[in-house]
Write an enzyme that holds these catalytic residues in place. Sequence first.
Site, PDB file in Angstrom:
ATOM      1  N   LYS A 117      -0.737  -4.146  -3.279  1.00 32.06           N
ATOM      2  CA  LYS A 117      -2.269  -3.545  -2.966  1.00 32.06           C
ATOM      3  C   LYS A 117      -2.148  -2.144  -3.523  1.00 32.06           C
ATOM      4  O   LYS A 117      -1.548  -1.225  -2.934  1.00 32.06           O
ATOM      5  CB  LYS A 117      -2.343  -3.426  -1.580  1.00 32.06           C
ATOM      6  CG  LYS A 117      -3.405  -2.861  -1.088  1.00 32.06           C
ATOM      7  CD  LYS A 117      -3.925  -2.675   0.539  1.00 32.06           C
ATOM      8  CE  LYS A 117      -5.127  -2.314   0.651  1.00 32.06           C
ATOM      9  NZ  LYS A 117      -5.288  -0.986   0.638  1.00 32.06           N
ATOM     10  N   ASP A 170      10.187   4.823 -10.115  1.00 33.59           N
ATOM     11  CA  ASP A 170      10.127   5.492 -11.346  1.00 33.59           C
ATOM     12  C   ASP A 170      10.778   6.787 -11.583  1.00 33.59           C
ATOM     13  O   ASP A 170      11.045   6.914 -12.896  1.00 33.59           O
ATOM     14  CB  ASP A 170       8.394   5.767 -11.388  1.00 33.59           C
ATOM     15  CG  ASP A 170       7.865   4.254 -11.935  1.00 33.59           C
ATOM     16  OD1 ASP A 170       8.150   3.250 -11.765  1.00 33.59           O
ATOM     17  OD2 ASP A 170       6.491   4.417 -11.904  1.00 33.59           O
ATOM     18  N   SER A 229       0.713  -1.262  -0.083  1.00 35.93           N
ATOM     19  CA  SER A 229      -0.085  -0.029  -0.006  1.00 35.93           C
ATOM     20  C   SER A 229       0.765   1.320   0.029  1.00 35.93           C
ATOM     21  O   SER A 229       1.467   1.556  -0.902  1.00 35.93           O
ATOM     22  CB  SER A 229      -0.982  -0.217   1.156  1.00 35.93           C
ATOM     23  OG  SER A 229      -2.059   0.901   1.100  1.00 35.93           O
TER      24      SER A 229
END
Length: 398
Positions: A325, A311, A300
């Site tokens: 999640k 990224d 999460s």
Amino acid sequence: MAKKRFYILLAMLLIVTNVITFALANVVSVALPNGKVIVSREEYQLIKKYSKLFEIEKTLENRYVDRVNSSILLEGALKGMANSLEDPYTVYMNKKEFSDFMTQTTGTYGGIGIVVAVDKEDHIVVVSPIKNTPGERAGIKSGDIIVEVNNKKVSGKNLDEAVAMMRGPQGTEVTLTIMREGKTFTKTITREIIKLETVYDEMLPDKIGYIKITMFDQSTADDFKAALDKLKSQGMKGLILDLRDNPGGLLEETIDISNLILPKGVVVTTKGRVDNKEYYSKGPGLGLPLAVLVNKGSASASEILAGAIKDRKVGVLVGSNTFGKGLVQTIVDFGDGTGLKYTIARYYTPNGTNIQGKGIEPNYVVELPESYTLQDTPDLKGDTQLIKAFEIVKSEIK
């Protein structure tokens, strides 16, 4: 003059007639046991829509074999409506459940100190035991499947009930039936007051800082900033951020921490039918070599932070694949002590990836030895993941 007055009166009469007609078209007379009541057409449509629900309540109250409590019927109807979506993260919470849930996000509650989620097979899976809690001391591990709580079978369909059963007053016991690698065993654990200390820091050799975040509660961002400032004051040249066994928590805390690590730019995007947002870091970022430790217990909010770091190429991820999640929940507080937690959106990393059910693969996949158990403090002798992260950060220090 008389003719003009006539036309004025006629126009006024038409206006009044139209208003009355519009009003009558939008109200309905509804027959009730004690007489009639006038309601709006919209309210009447709602009454028609839920008439069967009212009829069931009336039948059970009047004719069920035992006397029933209407408030229990109502709670069952509300829980059933949320459960019908078959989303284990969308639940109606009664007063006790809502109080327990809100207490946990503030950092203190009575229980055994494990965080759970639901996998694809609808099992209740331990995401991670919380550091220095009864669950961790009892040997509960990430990936354990909870089959029963106090001899009652549990699954993702009754996740909220299972969590409520595991919580309770300090000094009381709860028995878990656990499946691990195909074998089933039981653990009886004594509950304690769980006080979450979510941030731990230490300076490693070569001035490489180490910060572990165990979850994201209401004080985590402030505690993280204090730890970061302390390490910087000691001359930190690089940072290892440990998010292993971090089950997530509050999105806002994650964004506040990203402000201290990431340069200005996107951290995460949420997309839903009514909730579409982009969350940004304000920068300027850490500006030092960074490695992030992750594993299957990283879920999460910790995946949001790890995904943004990967990224945006601010640092590298080291360890094993994360939990996966990628759903965002929000809370409705009804003001009477009850609440609704529901999934409002999916989240996407800066590259547009939703990791629900897939997780994030680290830049450097490093497994721990099978016999090795993560330590409370950084271990540069046996912790292969930490050793690799240390080597990477050290090599990037100028």
